[in-house]
Write an enzyme that holds these catalytic residues in place. Structure first.
Site, short mmCIF file in Angstrom:
data_model
loop_
_atom_site.label_atom_id
_atom_site.label_comp_id
_atom_site.label_asym_id
_atom_site.label_seq_id
_atom_site.Cartn_x
_atom_site.Cartn_y
_atom_site.Cartn_z
CG ASP A 309 -2.21 0.84 0.91
OD1 ASP A 309 -2.16 1.69 0.01
OD2 ASP A 309 -3.23 0.70 1.62
C1 BGC Z 1 -5.16 3.11 0.26
C2 BGC Z 1 -5.40 2.08 -0.81
C3 BGC Z 1 -5.28 2.71 -2.18
C4 BGC Z 1 -3.92 3.38 -2.29
C5 BGC Z 1 -3.67 4.00 -3.63
C6 BGC Z 1 -3.91 3.92 0.03
O1 BGC Z 1 -3.81 5.00 0.90
O2 BGC Z 1 -5.07 2.46 1.51
O3 BGC Z 1 -6.67 1.49 -0.63
O4 BGC Z 1 -5.45 1.74 -3.16
O5 BGC Z 1 -3.83 4.39 -1.30
O6 BGC Z 1 -4.46 5.10 -3.84
#
Ligand code: BGC
Length: 765
Positions: A309
């Site tokens: 993530d």
């Molecule tokens: C979130 C994810 C997301 C990623 C990319 C993160 O902060 O937890 O769910 O896919 O950002 O935007």
């Protein structure tokens, strides 16, 4: 000022010519490619950057408007650093599909034509309830609302339309579905998932994967995208309810409640997975080989790509303090099993350091090859080597009426009637209606977070063509009968949770003149940490407004529009009707108005337990000891399971009668199937849809059993007086639980099968 469409199209046609000249052979090409790659080229494939990094502008964190690719920055990343993946939008706002085409074609042109081995970029985006980041695409209700439909077709359709429209933008990878169990209403991302029930989440999640990836055996065709299951594993249950704080979850609980959603999605072909940003049982998941390798790879057999993530490898060092520098952090994460680092901004450190780690022998090149092979295979399956960009012109159904109808239908079936005292609803035409409350006239609140921007704060700029609740009610019941006043408004530029009185006295005065008060309460939009909450109660101002309105004596229809259930026990008795619209997105207002007018009969059911008190949070599958007052005293005591509304609750304008529960056989063994049937009759005077929920209860077990568990559901439509038999088949495996040795077992003894109020006991011998 934006570049105009003719300019985009010219660029697109020119780019298309380049790509056709650059076609690659397929399949075993991955191995050939891998064998030609330098270590630096391989490591670059494992890095992912955010779009702003390659945009013109002074900072890495934002770009000039309009967005213009900084070719030097793009070449630095893609040609010099061999970066293999890019994500996200620019300046945190949705772009029209044509602009996406233009951006993607420029990126792929550099990747394919200017790099030594012509490896295309894998572009990923969060299109989590429809085309979150595509300005002119179709938006759908959030997953929590799709769950409330209790009809998996809506999850399938959303995924299919979203995949198609995402490909129309030129983007082949979607960070969806969210498979986190929504068992804690405090968690700010509950709306992103399918609610508290593992079975509902499993069924809906599988449909999302199928809808998104299609069923092509040889790869993912150009109408579909790679899905990304997230966030593996147990992201949604930090003990505090606060995003990205520690969770303590015993392994048997992980396996029984959280894992099934991911397991089923993997079995149904999802190609990528994103990792839980948090910490389970003291270990940052990004550094946990037991979860990322032993469980995910060796046990579940997942062969796809594991993406971190957002900057979560950095956080092993900067936040969790399990690494004392970036080098240690990168080694921990790669050893644990990460394939792609969502480095976002500082990809140079990731790439340079990983090269050093391999050269020093701390990480083997074989391990790097594993990840790069998976990434290249995915690019190959997506057809990116032959066709690095797909274009809007080839997607005639983009933003079509068909997709809008699907979205509207999902909203209609999600909306859940929780209370309808004296059949106050539906409302007759010609009545005087006051629509008020902070959620009454806002497209932002209907859409929630992840809408046109991360926090959803820009929604109202994009949604002029759609109706707020007030606008929809006004259209439905006639302008002259409907008045709007806020009473309370959100302070839009501030924290999502801050509101203030707004024309309070005028609102009360208008209520005095009305026949009905439609009070629209809830939350403003938010996502992730900014949505953390200190108090699950509905805001004081909103409660106060309800109390003042109630003094008029006019019936209050309480409309709840929020990402999670905010406690309403202080005003529930003041409301004649309560209707939960969740985050039903751009057609949520229209759907609500249709239901209020009785043109559609409501059929949604709660996909979570609606808590009565912030300190008494239970799921419906709680343990007997959580309801002891009822058992010992014959009455509920403080803190017992006494929700405001139960999971699965949802009323209709008609009535349904259940009879003749048939179960066969009554005695069963391991591996046996059990047939269950029930007869359902529409006993009212309106056609309606009914979700039939089948529960089982393990009467005694070696681990204290849940009071009940949902095992199957089916939604049917019945005309007045129509009778239908509904059939289910379950197996002994459906009645199993995970014991403390982490094994699935269906123990001997009695089980109760329950549909509605009907029950039958069966026995495992
Ligand atoms: C979130 C994810 C997301 C990623 C990319 C993160 O902060 O937890 O769910 O896919 O950002 O935007």
């Amino acid at each position: 000022m934006r570049l105009n469409s003719i300019f985009y199209l010219t660029i697109i046609v020119v780019s298309f010519f380049f790509y056709s000249c650059k076609q690659q052979e397929n399949s075993s090409k991955v191995e050939q490619l891998l064998s030609k790659m330098t270590l630096e080229e391989k490591v670059g494939q494992m890095a992912q950057i955010t779009l702003d990094v390659i945009g013109t502008g002074d900072s890495r964190f934002s770009s000039d408007e309009p967005f213009i690719i900084d070719t030097a920055a793009l070449r630095h990343a893609v040609v010099e650093y061999h970066v293999g993946s890019i994500l996200n939008t620019t300046n945190n706002r949705a772009l029209p599909a044509l602009e996406w085409n233009y951006i993607l074609s420029q990126i792929q042109q550099v990747a394919v034509n200017e790099t030594r081995l012509s490896v295309p970029i894998l572009y990923g985006l969060d299109q989590i309830h429809g085309t979150t980041y595509t300005a002119d695409g179709t938006f759908f209700p959030h997953e929590i609302a799709l769950a409330a439909t209790f009809d998996p077709i809506h999850a399938y359709r959303m995924a299919q339309a979203t995949a198609y429209e995402t490909r129309a933008c030129g983007i082949p990878w979607n960070f969806s579905p969210v498979l986190d169990l929504g068992s804690d209403p405090r968690f700010p991302r509950q709306f992103e998932g399918f609610g508290e029930d593992p079975y509902v989440g499993t069924v809906m999640g599988v449909e999302m994967v199928k809808g998104m990836e299609g069923d092509s055996k040889n790869g993912i065709d150009a109408n579909h995208v790679a899905s990304c299951m997230k966030h593996f594993l147990a992201y949604s249950v930090p003990n505090s309810g606060i995003d990205r704080t520690p969770a303590f979850v015993p392994e048997h609980i992980l396996r029984e409640y959280h894992l099934p959603l991911f397991k089923a999605a993997i079995e149904n072909g999802s190609h990528t997975i994103m990792i839980n940003s948090g910490i389970i049982n003291g270990i940052s998941v990004h550094a946990n080989p037991d979860i990322l390798t032993k469980l995910l790879r060796e046990e579940l057999g997942f062969e796809g790509v594991v993406v971190s993530d957002w900057m979560d490898i950095d956080k092993l060092y900067t936040r969790d303090k399990v690494a004392s520098n970036m080098k240690e952090a990168i080694k921990l994460a790669v050893d644990a099993g990460i394939d792609i680092s969502m480095s976002s901004y500082d990809y140079e450190t990731f790439c340079d350091t990983l090269v050093v780690l391999v050269k020093e022998g701390a990480i083997s090149e074989k391990r790097i090859n594993q990840s790069v092979r998976r990434i290249l295979k995915l690019k190959e399956k997506l057809g990116l080597f032959e066709n690095p960009v797909t274009y809007l012109k080839d997607y005639p159904e983009f933003a079509s009426q068909k997709f809008s109808d699907w979205s509207r239908q999902a909203a209609l079936e999600a909306i859940t009637l929780l209370k309808n005292e004296n059949k106050v609803l539906p409302i007759d035409f010609g009545k005087k209606i006051l629509v008020c409350g902070p959620n009454a006239n806002s497209m932002r609140t209907l859409n929630g977070g992840w809408s046109y921007s991360w926090q959803g704060e820009k929604t109202d700029y994009y949604t002029a063509g759609f109706n707020t609740i007030y606008e929809a009610i006004s259209t439905q019941f006639g302008q002259k009968h409907v008045k709007y006043l806020p009473g309370v408004s959100y302070v839009n530029e501030a924290n999502f949770n801050i509101d203030r009185f707004d024309q309070l006295q005028e609102t009360i005065n208008a209520a005095e003149q009305a026949d009905y008060i439609i009070l629209c309460v809830g939350e403003n939009s938010y996502a992730e940490k900014p949505g953390n909450l200190q108090d699950l109660y509905l805001s004081d101002n909103q409660v106060e407004l309800a109390k003042k309105l109630a003094k008029t004596g006019k019936p209050i229809i309480l409309v709840i529009n929020s990402g999670r259930p905010r406690c309403i026990n202080k005003i529930e008795p003041l409301s004649a009707a309560i209707i939960n619209i969740y985050l039903t997105s751009n057609f949520g207002g229209d759907a609500l108005a249709e239901i209020l007018a009785g043109k559609t009969n409501p059929s949604g059911r709660l996909p979570y337990t609606y808590p009565r008190y912030p300190s008494a949070l239970y799921t419906y599958y709680h343990k007997p000891s959580e309801d002891m007052g009822a058992i010992e005293e014959g009455k509920k005591i403080d803190g017992d399971y006494l929700p405001q509304f139960e999971f699965g609750h949802g009323l209709s304008y008609t009535t349904f009668e259940y009879s003749n529960l048939i179960v066969n056989p009554f005695v069963f063994s391991d591996g046996d199937s059990i047939s269950i049937a029930v007869t359902v009759k529409n006993t009212g005077d309106r056609e309606g849809k009914e979700s039939i929920l089948l529960y089982s209860s393990d009467v005694y077990a070696s681990i204290t059993p849940d009071v009940k568990r949902l095992r199957r559901f089916q939604k049917i439509n019945l005309k007045p007086n129509e009778i239908r038999q509904v059939d289910f088949v379950i197996t002994s495996q459906d009645l199993a639980f995970v014991n403390t040795k982490n094994e699935w077992v269906c123990e001997k003894g009695d089980f109760i099968i329950q549909i509605g109020d009907l029950k039958k006991t069966i026995t495992k011998k």
